[in-house]
Design an enzyme around this catalytic site. Structure first.
Site, PDB file in Angstrom:
ATOM      1  N   ASP A  96       0.830  -1.196   0.000  1.00  0.00           N
ATOM      2  CA  ASP A  96       0.000   0.000   0.000  1.00  0.00           C
ATOM      3  C   ASP A  96       0.867   1.249   0.000  1.00  0.00           C
ATOM      4  O   ASP A  96       1.494   1.578   1.006  1.00  0.00           O
ATOM      5  CB  ASP A  96      -0.908  -0.015   1.237  1.00  0.00           C
ATOM      6  CG  ASP A  96      -1.872   1.150   1.266  1.00  0.00           C
ATOM      7  OD1 ASP A  96      -1.940   1.901   0.276  1.00  0.00           O
ATOM      8  OD2 ASP A  96      -2.561   1.311   2.290  1.00  0.00           O
ATOM      9  N   ASP A 313      -0.399   6.171  -7.414  1.00  0.00           N
ATOM     10  CA  ASP A 313      -0.906   5.222  -6.416  1.00  0.00           C
ATOM     11  C   ASP A 313      -1.088   3.844  -7.034  1.00  0.00           C
ATOM     12  O   ASP A 313      -2.060   3.595  -7.762  1.00  0.00           O
ATOM     13  CB  ASP A 313      -2.235   5.716  -5.844  1.00  0.00           C
ATOM     14  CG  ASP A 313      -2.780   4.785  -4.773  1.00  0.00           C
ATOM     15  OD1 ASP A 313      -2.041   3.908  -4.305  1.00  0.00           O
ATOM     16  OD2 ASP A 313      -3.960   4.932  -4.407  1.00  0.00           O
TER      17      ASP A 313
END
Length: 493
Positions: A96, A313
């Site tokens: 993440d 991301d």
């Protein structure tokens, strides 16, 4: 040209302490449960959850070979296996880049899933069974670092606690613990399989919302953010790894790729600076061009503010354009392909029906960032194939918009088939188009102060997630040619 020497090793995990000039290896997999394809609207919904879950705000190399298949129409996630404690115990944790802290489910966790549709065996960390586990007290300076990444508190036992709350209402809470993380290391031209380093991570005692659902359940989350409690920051401050990580995700049906705690060296890399003082990986996007023709969109549309800007991301499946740029972009695409495809709108998403290759019909999209660095996108980097109708393929726009927000988010759809380097020490991000099924050269500084180039990558992708043997291919490039290429790339950046 001097000969290239190839050494093949089988990676295993045993405890020890690392020193300078070492290279560490861990496996990283991409997993999918057995499920049917999903609609773009479902992917958008999942990404909305993901965006809510982006939290508010002498070296070696760690090499994570990527496993699994990349397909945006299957519910999947990137994860790796980490070994924690003494004796070491293995946990599957999601990668993440939108959060900072490594956390895993702990014994007596309330709401933590016990099974997973990802065909992996879930486990729980129990500090009482690890001889080296130590809780972090509220007076520990590392507890103060935790306040950068979460709501921190102090329990009645003087334990430093945390709470991560996500935008979809899910969350986790627990306390911080210090223990050893175990990994493989490469020293010079030999492999050492008994290395470890102390890290602080979260011990989750409660989970809510989507984190409790078994279909995509995982043991925890591995945060790759920039704050002080990230594993990247902890290992680099100890001199174990450089303050940089890189990934290369395969976009074909074979999937996979590689994730490296270290800097991938590639002559074609171009860099752009990170926007300073941001909790995420924000870049300064300046313009968008189709087939070399710059679109009339003001650069102010992409400027960074509280709810605007461009974020890289890898945890986002699709890609997103600022609302003011989205409609002009779609209109320009439609105009460019109007003679060759049949446009249609399905469930609010712009799609196209075609019997031809999209690479031959759709324009090349170029994103230009501060410093002149350009990211070139093929049709397959902004379109996704959804299904077929009467022998014709239905391709849908992978770029979406978030209503009411000026966010531009570069997710997996855009990042695949590229080396992406997150140079935290240099506060910049770089990229280059690359065949991610190939090995990559990674820069490492030895204890002798000499820079060597380790050729790291996957040999085979058919191992099971828990049992398979993962191999590391090392190629020490001893000629001056590579150094000339690297210097040439650096002079270009």
């Amino acid at each position: 040209m001097s000969p290239v020497v190839f050494l093949v090793f089988v990676c295993v995990f045993l405890p020890a302490v690392v020193g300078d000039g070492m290279t560490m290896t861990l496996p990283l997999e991409r997993a999918f449960p057995t499920s049917h394809g999903v609609e773009v609207s479902q992917l958008k919904a999942r990404d909305r959850v993901r965006h809510g879950r982006i939290l508010q705000s002498s070296y070696g190399v760690v090499d994570f070979p990527v496993e699994g298949t990349y397909d945006p129409f299957l519910v999947g996630l990137y994860f790796t296996r980490v070994q924690l404690g003494s004796p070491p115990k293995e946990f599957y944790v999601q990668i993440d880049t939108g959060s900072d802290v490594l956390w895993v489910s702990c014994a007596s966790c309330n709401g933590c899933p016990t099974s997973s549709g990802l065909q992996i065996q879930l486990d729980f960390f129990d500090p009482s069974t690890s001889s080296t586990a130590r809780p972090i007290s509220c007076s520990d300076q590392r507890c103060a670092l935790g306040e950068q990444s979460s709501d921190s508190g102090c329990s009645t036992q003087n334990q430093c606690s945390y709470t991560f709350q996500y935008g979809d209402g899910s969350g986790t809470s627990g306390y911080y613990v210090a223990d050893f993380m175990h990994f493989d290391t490469i020293v010079g031209n030999s492999l050492t399989s008994n290395s470890s380093a102390p890290v602080v991570f979260g011990c989750s005692t409660s989970q809510t919302g989507d984190l409790t659902k078994p279909d995509r359940a995982i043991d925890g989350i591995f945060g790759f953010g920039q704050q002080g409690l990230s594993v990247i920051a902890q290992l680099s401050s100890q001199g174990v790894t450089p303050n940089v990580f890189s990934h290369c995700l395969k976009g074909n049906n074979g999937g996979g790729g590689i994730l490296v705690l270290g800097q991938i060296v590639e002559p074609n890399l171009v860099y752009t600076p990170l926007v300073p003082s941001q909790p995420h990986y924000n870049l300064n996007l300046q313009s968008i061009a189709l087939n070399g023709q710059t679109m009339p969109i003001s650069p102010e549309v992409f400027e960074t503010s509280s709810n605007r800007g461009t974020i890289v991301d890898s945890g986002t499946t699709l890609a997103y354009l600022a609302e003011e740029a989205y409609d002009p972009f779609i209109d320009a695409i439609n105009q460019a392909v109007s003679q060759n495809v049949r446009p249609l709108v399905t469930k609010g998403n712009q799609c196209y029906l075609t019997t031809s290759s999209v690479g031959e019909i759709f324009p090349t999209v170029s994103l230009t960032f501060a410093g002149g660095a350009t990211m070139v996108l093929r049709a397959e980097d902004y379109l996704i194939q959804q299904n077929s109708i009467g022998g014709a393929a239905v391709w849908c726009m992978g770029f979406q918009k978030i209503p009411g927000q000026g966010l531009t988010i570069l997710g997996d759809l855009v990042l695949k088939d590229k080396i992406i380097v997150y140079d935290l020490a240099g506060q910049r991000i770089g990229w280059a188009n690359y065949d991610c099924s190939q090995a990559v050269n990674v820069s490492a500084t030895t204890s002798r102060g000499k820079t060597e180039y380790v050729n790291a990558g996957q040999i085979g992708n058919n191992s099971s997630p828990r049992i398979g043997s993962y191999k590391l291919l090392l190629s020490f490039i001893l000629t001056s040619v590579l150094h000339v290429l690297v210097r040439g790339a650096n002079s270009f950046l």
